[in-house]
Structure formats: structure tokens, C-alpha cells
Design a protein around this motif. Sequence first.
Motif, PDB file in Angstrom:
ATOM      1  N   PHE A 271      -3.367  -9.837  -5.569  1.00 38.05           N
ATOM      2  CA  PHE A 271      -4.180  -8.670  -5.930  1.00 38.05           C
ATOM      3  C   PHE A 271      -3.374  -7.356  -5.867  1.00 38.05           C
ATOM      4  O   PHE A 271      -3.960  -6.280  -6.007  1.00 38.05           O
ATOM      5  N   THR A 272      -2.057  -7.451  -5.687  1.00 41.35           N
ATOM      6  CA  THR A 272      -1.235  -6.239  -5.584  1.00 41.35           C
ATOM      7  C   THR A 272      -1.434  -5.266  -6.749  1.00 41.35           C
ATOM      8  O   THR A 272      -1.540  -4.051  -6.521  1.00 41.35           O
ATOM      9  N   PRO A 273      -1.470  -5.716  -8.022  1.00 43.45           N
ATOM     10  CA  PRO A 273      -1.694  -4.746  -9.108  1.00 43.45           C
ATOM     11  C   PRO A 273      -2.975  -3.937  -8.930  1.00 43.45           C
ATOM     12  O   PRO A 273      -3.014  -2.739  -9.267  1.00 43.45           O
ATOM     13  N   MET A 274      -4.019  -4.553  -8.385  1.00 46.10           N
ATOM     14  CA  MET A 274      -5.281  -3.845  -8.181  1.00 46.10           C
ATOM     15  C   MET A 274      -5.153  -2.804  -7.060  1.00 46.10           C
ATOM     16  O   MET A 274      -5.654  -1.684  -7.174  1.00 46.10           O
ATOM     17  N   PHE A 275      -4.480  -3.182  -5.955  1.00 41.35           N
ATOM     18  CA  PHE A 275      -4.277  -2.229  -4.864  1.00 41.35           C
ATOM     19  C   PHE A 275      -3.497  -1.010  -5.342  1.00 41.35           C
ATOM     20  O   PHE A 275      -3.861   0.137  -5.061  1.00 41.35           O
TER      21      PHE A 275
ATOM     22  N   PHE B 119       2.407   5.191 -14.062  1.00 42.58           N
ATOM     23  CA  PHE B 119       1.743   3.909 -14.317  1.00 42.58           C
ATOM     24  C   PHE B 119       2.769   2.804 -14.606  1.00 42.58           C
ATOM     25  O   PHE B 119       2.668   1.694 -14.067  1.00 42.58           O
ATOM     26  N   CYS B 120       3.748   3.084 -15.453  1.00 40.51           N
ATOM     27  CA  CYS B 120       4.766   2.082 -15.793  1.00 40.51           C
ATOM     28  C   CYS B 120       5.578   1.684 -14.567  1.00 40.51           C
ATOM     29  O   CYS B 120       5.866   0.490 -14.357  1.00 40.51           O
ATOM     30  N   PHE B 121       5.930   2.652 -13.757  1.00 38.65           N
ATOM     31  CA  PHE B 121       6.693   2.372 -12.540  1.00 38.65           C
ATOM     32  C   PHE B 121       5.859   1.527 -11.577  1.00 38.65           C
ATOM     33  O   PHE B 121       6.355   0.586 -10.954  1.00 38.65           O
ATOM     34  N   MET B 122       4.570   1.850 -11.471  1.00 39.27           N
ATOM     35  CA  MET B 122       3.674   1.096 -10.595  1.00 39.27           C
ATOM     36  C   MET B 122       3.590  -0.369 -11.010  1.00 39.27           C
ATOM     37  O   MET B 122       3.622  -1.276 -10.169  1.00 39.27           O
ATOM     38  N   LEU B 123       3.512  -0.628 -12.316  1.00 40.19           N
ATOM     39  CA  LEU B 123       3.434  -2.006 -12.800  1.00 40.19           C
ATOM     40  C   LEU B 123       4.689  -2.805 -12.442  1.00 40.19           C
ATOM     41  O   LEU B 123       4.611  -3.984 -12.073  1.00 40.19           O
ATOM     42  N   CYS B 124       5.840  -2.172 -12.527  1.00 38.83           N
ATOM     43  CA  CYS B 124       7.092  -2.852 -12.170  1.00 38.83           C
ATOM     44  C   CYS B 124       7.091  -3.254 -10.697  1.00 38.83           C
ATOM     45  O   CYS B 124       7.475  -4.372 -10.341  1.00 38.83           O
ATOM     46  N   LEU B 125       6.663  -2.338  -9.832  1.00 37.01           N
ATOM     47  CA  LEU B 125       6.632  -2.633  -8.398  1.00 37.01           C
ATOM     48  C   LEU B 125       5.610  -3.724  -8.082  1.00 37.01           C
ATOM     49  O   LEU B 125       5.875  -4.630  -7.291  1.00 37.01           O
ATOM     50  N   ALA B 126       4.445  -3.639  -8.697  1.00 38.68           N
ATOM     51  CA  ALA B 126       3.379  -4.610  -8.417  1.00 38.68           C
ATOM     52  C   ALA B 126       3.779  -6.019  -8.829  1.00 38.68           C
ATOM     53  O   ALA B 126       3.404  -6.999  -8.167  1.00 38.68           O
ATOM     54  N   SER B 127       4.552  -6.148  -9.907  1.00 38.45           N
ATOM     55  CA  SER B 127       4.944  -7.479 -10.383  1.00 38.45           C
ATOM     56  C   SER B 127       5.807  -8.214  -9.368  1.00 38.45           C
ATOM     57  O   SER B 127       5.735  -9.444  -9.257  1.00 38.45           O
ATOM     58  N   VAL B 128       6.622  -7.489  -8.595  1.00 42.59           N
ATOM     59  CA  VAL B 128       7.473  -8.108  -7.579  1.00 42.59           C
ATOM     60  C   VAL B 128       6.606  -8.769  -6.506  1.00 42.59           C
ATOM     61  O   VAL B 128       6.837  -9.930  -6.127  1.00 42.59           O
ATOM     62  N   PHE B 129       5.598  -8.048  -6.011  1.00 37.65           N
ATOM     63  CA  PHE B 129       4.702  -8.606  -4.991  1.00 37.65           C
ATOM     64  C   PHE B 129       3.876  -9.753  -5.554  1.00 37.65           C
ATOM     65  O   PHE B 129       3.633 -10.751  -4.859  1.00 37.65           O
ATOM     66  N   PHE B 130       3.439  -9.627  -6.799  1.00 35.44           N
ATOM     67  CA  PHE B 130       2.625 -10.676  -7.422  1.00 35.44           C
ATOM     68  C   PHE B 130       3.406 -11.992  -7.491  1.00 35.44           C
ATOM     69  O   PHE B 130       2.889 -13.057  -7.126  1.00 35.44           O
TER      70      PHE B 130
ATOM     71  N   ASN C  62       0.827  -1.198   0.000  1.00 30.06           N
ATOM     72  CA  ASN C  62       0.000   0.000   0.000  1.00 30.06           C
ATOM     73  C   ASN C  62       0.865   1.253   0.000  1.00 30.06           C
ATOM     74  O   ASN C  62       0.561   2.243  -0.669  1.00 30.06           O
ATOM     75  N   GLY C  63       1.983   1.214   0.759  1.00 30.12           N
ATOM     76  CA  GLY C  63       2.891   2.361   0.816  1.00 30.12           C
ATOM     77  C   GLY C  63       3.518   2.655  -0.526  1.00 30.12           C
ATOM     78  O   GLY C  63       3.636   3.822  -0.935  1.00 30.12           O
ATOM     79  N   LEU C  64       3.929   1.616  -1.248  1.00 37.16           N
ATOM     80  CA  LEU C  64       4.501   1.829  -2.578  1.00 37.16           C
ATOM     81  C   LEU C  64       3.461   2.402  -3.537  1.00 37.16           C
ATOM     82  O   LEU C  64       3.764   3.290  -4.343  1.00 37.16           O
ATOM     83  N   GLY C  65       2.224   1.909  -3.436  1.00 39.13           N
ATOM     84  CA  GLY C  65       1.161   2.452  -4.274  1.00 39.13           C
ATOM     85  C   GLY C  65       0.893   3.918  -3.977  1.00 39.13           C
ATOM     86  O   GLY C  65       0.702   4.726  -4.892  1.00 39.13           O
ATOM     87  N   LEU C  66       0.903   4.266  -2.690  1.00 30.73           N
ATOM     88  CA  LEU C  66       0.693   5.660  -2.301  1.00 30.73           C
ATOM     89  C   LEU C  66       1.854   6.542  -2.759  1.00 30.73           C
ATOM     90  O   LEU C  66       1.650   7.687  -3.177  1.00 30.73           O
TER      91      LEU C  66
END
Length: 435
Positions: A138-142, A93-104, A59-63
Motif C-alpha cells: 500500500f506504499t503508493p497510497m501512503f 508526483f513523478c518523484f513520489m511514484l519512483c520512490l513508492a515503486s521501490v517499497f512496493f 512515511n518519511g519519504l512521502g512527507l
Amino acid sequence: MNQTNSIFRTFLKYVSANIFGMIGLSCYILADTFFIARGVGADGLTALNLAIPVYSFLNGLGLMVGIGGATRFSIAGGSGDKAARRTIFTQAFCFMLCLASVFFIAGLFFPYRLAALLGADASILPLTGVYLRILMLFTPMFMMNNLLIAFVRNDGRPQLSMTAMLLGSLSNIILDYILIFPFQLGMAGAALATGIAPVISILILSRHFIKKENQFHFCRTKVHFKSIRDICSLGVSSLIVEVSSGIVMIIFNMLILKDSGNLGVAAYGILANIALVLISIFTGISQGIQPVLSKCFGKREDTNIKKVLRYALTASVIFALISYGCTYLFSDPIVELFNKEHDTALHAIAVEGMHLYFTAFLFVGINIITAAYFSSIAKPGNAFLISCLRGFLLVIPLAFLLSALFGLTGIWLTVPVAEALVTVTAVFLLMRSRH
């Protein structure tokens, strides 16, 4: 209408919407806490509390990406920087996708190893592991939800952001009940409900695009590391707050397990999740003033900046006094909502903790708002210092020191003492910046 009334109405418009929205967003985990307490019991509470730090990290990375990118979007709009305003959403958006993929990927392959690292023993490991796996998938959605909420809010639609957060939270509460009780899915049901909630929120936010009311768009552009660094610097205080809360929760869980066992961790889980909702009020104020401050900063409206800061600090003090008064007077019935077995030991630990731990509210609002103020006017260094101090630089050493001196009572006092010390620093930085 004079300028004072205009800026005050703008302040109320953004802050009121964000307070309600953040309360709704914070209820994601609180709803899980309540229904898990009633449907799974104390072991479920312990498992949830061990898993929450991971939610704090993602959540912190998304924020960070959402608020950092949206802050630059607003500043660019106020100062007339068309190039940054046009490309910043795509970069974020591109940076967010990179971060979300690690958690996924971690959720897909390593949830039980992660649960063990977080302190889950043999009896708790299955519950924590299944919750983590579903949550992280569900990290990409968060993260997408955090990104869109911030940009839509900064694009002049705070009410739509509020609606998305509230309805997402409401769907989580309804799904928690359905999946935990009628469907008997336990921890997996709670995690599914939490994961589906941001999907509902994103669908509501999509109205901003369908109606073509958005001023931010996808565009063809190369990834610029300078833009990514700028996003991170403006949003890093939000990351520090969330990530450090996860780290602190891990430390507290470890110390409480040593002092009071799983029962103490369950009590801490009740306090921590109630605190999340109450702190969301201050977070709502801080995120509400961010678009206003950033636009005023871009236009060099120094008088309005000072007025907005004064309104925010006054509101935070009022909310702090009300929050602490209510939780102190009604601590017994509040704790019993989460005490399925009516365990007297759990009740006693949680009530004592609530009376001590929640005194931190008297300082938390000032610190959160001051950090947001500095981020919004492009002074990320000051925001970073405040966030680090209240996040882990003071809390972690104080936790070990006070727990060694006073046991569980010392742990409950750690956050109030740390926040009080940070407030002294925050006031000093505010006074220095005014000069």
C-alpha cells in the motif's frame, strides 16, 4: 481588523486544523497497537514494533516529497514565480511514484527477509512478515496521501486536509476492529486496515479537484533534477525525523531485546506508539505554520514571520506541560489499555519507562517547530542540522552509552537527554538568525 489579529487568526486556522489532522494520522499505528494488543497479544505487539520502522521510512519519504513540494509551491505563490508554481506538483508526483515503486517491489518479494533483518525470531517472523508485506504493497497510497494532504493544505484548504486525515484514521480504527475480531485476520487484518485508511483519505481530498478549487495541476513537463533536489532540500527535515525514528526504534529494539527480551520490546512498543500521538501535536503545529511562514517569506513580511514563530513556540510549551502531566498522572490506566494478559512485569516496565521517556516532550516541540521554521523560510541547512541532531547523531551514541551505564533506565533517558541538547542548539540558531 488589524494585521496582528489577522495573522493570529490565520495561525489558529492552520494550526488547529493540522493538530487534529495529525493526531488522526498518528492514530493509524496506535489503533493497530491497541487492537493487536487485545486480539493477538504480546507477540503481536513485538511484531508490530519491529515493523514500525519500515512505516517510518515510507512515511518519511512521502512527507519529504509532499512538504518539500508544497513549501516551494507556497513560496513561489508569494514571490510570483509562476513557472515553479505551475510545474512543481507534477515534479513531486513523478518523484513520489519512483520512490513508492521501490517499497512496493520489496513488499511483494522480500517481506520475510526484511522481518528477519529487523530482528524477528522464529516465533515472531510470521507475524512481522505478513504485516510488512501488506503494509508495503500500500506504499503508493501512503505516499500519495502525504503528497495531496500537503498540497491541499498549502492551497488554502487546511480544514479539508484535516477532515481527510481524521476520517482516514477513523476508518482505520473501525476496520481494525472488524478485521481483527469478527473476521479473525490478526496481523493481516491490522495491516489491511492501515493500508485502506489512506485510500479513504485520498477519496476525501479528491473533492478539491472535483470542485475545481485547486490551483495546482498536472502539466506536460520534463523531469527536472534541479526541482527534485529543491523539493528534497525543503522537505528533508521531515524525512530525517521519520527515518531516524525508524533507525532509533531498531537500535532501541536491539538494546531492549538484549536487556529485557520480548517483554521489554512490547513495553517499548506501548510507549513509542503513545509518543507518536503526542508528538503529532507538535508536528501539527509545525506543519500548520509552514504554509503561513512560506507565504510571509515569499512576500517578505518579516514581522509576521516572527509573530507566527512566537505563537508556535508558546503553544508547544503549553501542550508539552499538559501532555507530560496527563501521562504521568494516568500512566497506570493508560498502560493497562494495552496489557491484555494483565502482565505485572510488562506493566511495571512500561509505567517506569513512561515517567522517564516522556520528559522528552518538554523539548521535542521546540525542536520540531524550529526545524519547520527554517525549512519554511528556505534555510534547509539549519533545519537539516536540527533534524539530524535530534534524529540520530545524538540519540544513537547516547543509547549505547546510557544503556551500558544504566541498563533499561538509560534507554528510557536517551531521548530526553538528546532532545534537551538539541534544544540548546536550536535556541542558538534562532538567536543567530534573528541577528
